[in-house]
Scaffold this motif. Structure first.
Motif, mmCIF file in Angstrom:
data_model
loop_
_atom_site.group_PDB
_atom_site.id
_atom_site.type_symbol
_atom_site.label_atom_id
_atom_site.label_comp_id
_atom_site.label_asym_id
_atom_site.label_seq_id
_atom_site.Cartn_x
_atom_site.Cartn_y
_atom_site.Cartn_z
ATOM 1 N N THR A 17 62.185 -0.761 47.242
ATOM 2 C CA THR A 17 61.128 -1.032 48.106
ATOM 3 C C THR A 17 61.285 -2.253 48.899
ATOM 4 O O THR A 17 60.512 -2.451 49.560
ATOM 5 N N SER A 18 62.237 -2.903 48.479
ATOM 6 C CA SER A 18 62.532 -4.128 49.238
ATOM 7 C C SER A 18 62.502 -4.048 50.877
ATOM 8 O O SER A 18 62.893 -3.111 51.435
ATOM 9 N N ARG A 19 61.904 -5.209 51.490
ATOM 10 C CA ARG A 19 61.893 -5.275 52.938
ATOM 11 C C ARG A 19 62.803 -6.148 53.397
ATOM 12 O O ARG A 19 63.327 -6.832 52.740
ATOM 13 N N THR A 20 63.022 -6.347 54.799
ATOM 14 C CA THR A 20 63.831 -7.230 55.354
ATOM 15 C C THR A 20 63.279 -8.590 54.987
ATOM 16 O O THR A 20 62.043 -8.890 54.931
ATOM 17 N N ARG A 21 64.231 -9.427 54.647
ATOM 18 C CA ARG A 21 63.948 -10.799 54.234
ATOM 19 C C ARG A 21 64.940 -11.831 54.224
ATOM 20 O O ARG A 21 66.173 -11.302 54.233
ATOM 21 N N VAL A 51 68.409 -6.702 55.484
ATOM 22 C CA VAL A 51 67.404 -5.530 55.772
ATOM 23 C C VAL A 51 67.249 -4.885 54.439
ATOM 24 O O VAL A 51 68.356 -4.540 53.661
ATOM 25 N N THR A 55 63.305 -0.725 53.768
ATOM 26 C CA THR A 55 63.374 -0.853 55.340
ATOM 27 C C THR A 55 64.581 0.173 55.811
ATOM 28 O O THR A 55 64.201 0.944 56.745
ATOM 29 N N ILE A 56 65.705 0.122 55.184
ATOM 30 C CA ILE A 56 66.756 1.208 55.364
ATOM 31 C C ILE A 56 66.447 2.336 55.189
ATOM 32 O O ILE A 56 66.365 3.312 56.087
ATOM 33 N N ASP A 58 63.665 3.629 55.408
ATOM 34 C CA ASP A 58 62.315 4.170 56.331
ATOM 35 C C ASP A 58 62.907 4.504 57.821
ATOM 36 O O ASP A 58 62.494 4.881 58.787
ATOM 37 N N SER A 59 64.332 4.177 57.907
ATOM 38 C CA SER A 59 64.982 4.631 59.318
ATOM 39 C C SER A 59 65.145 5.891 59.362
ATOM 40 O O SER A 59 65.540 6.702 58.563
#
Length: 80
Positions: A17-21, A51, A55-56, A58-59
């Motif tokens: 669940t990691s997001r862009t950071r 990314v 986030t990936i 969700d693309s």
């Protein structure tokens, strides 16, 4: 994609669940990337913008590019 199959600095074990950071680079990644900075660890960045896996995921589309013979093993495992 790294030689161990990691995607965008999301090393094995990264949260799905990691997001862009901003990500602090591991010793393994520092040792790998030092070559790109003249072999001088002092000039090698200690962090990178990544990314996140979430986030990936969700693309709508993702294009993955892998270069270098050292990544052949990771490509083989991905395709199999």
């Amino acid at each position: 994609v790294g030689v161990d199959g990691h995607l965008a600095f999301n090393e094995p074990g990264s949260s799905l669940t990691s997001r862009t950071r901003v990500k602090t680079l591991s010793k393994v990644l520092l040792d790998t990337h030092v070559k790109m900075f003249g072999g001088d660890l002092a000039n090698t960045p200690r962090a990178a913008l990544t990314v996140g896996v979430g986030t990936i995921m969700d693309s709508k589309e993702v294009i993955v590019i892998m270069t270098g013979a050292g990544k052949a093993h990771a490509v083989q495992h991905i395709l199999e």
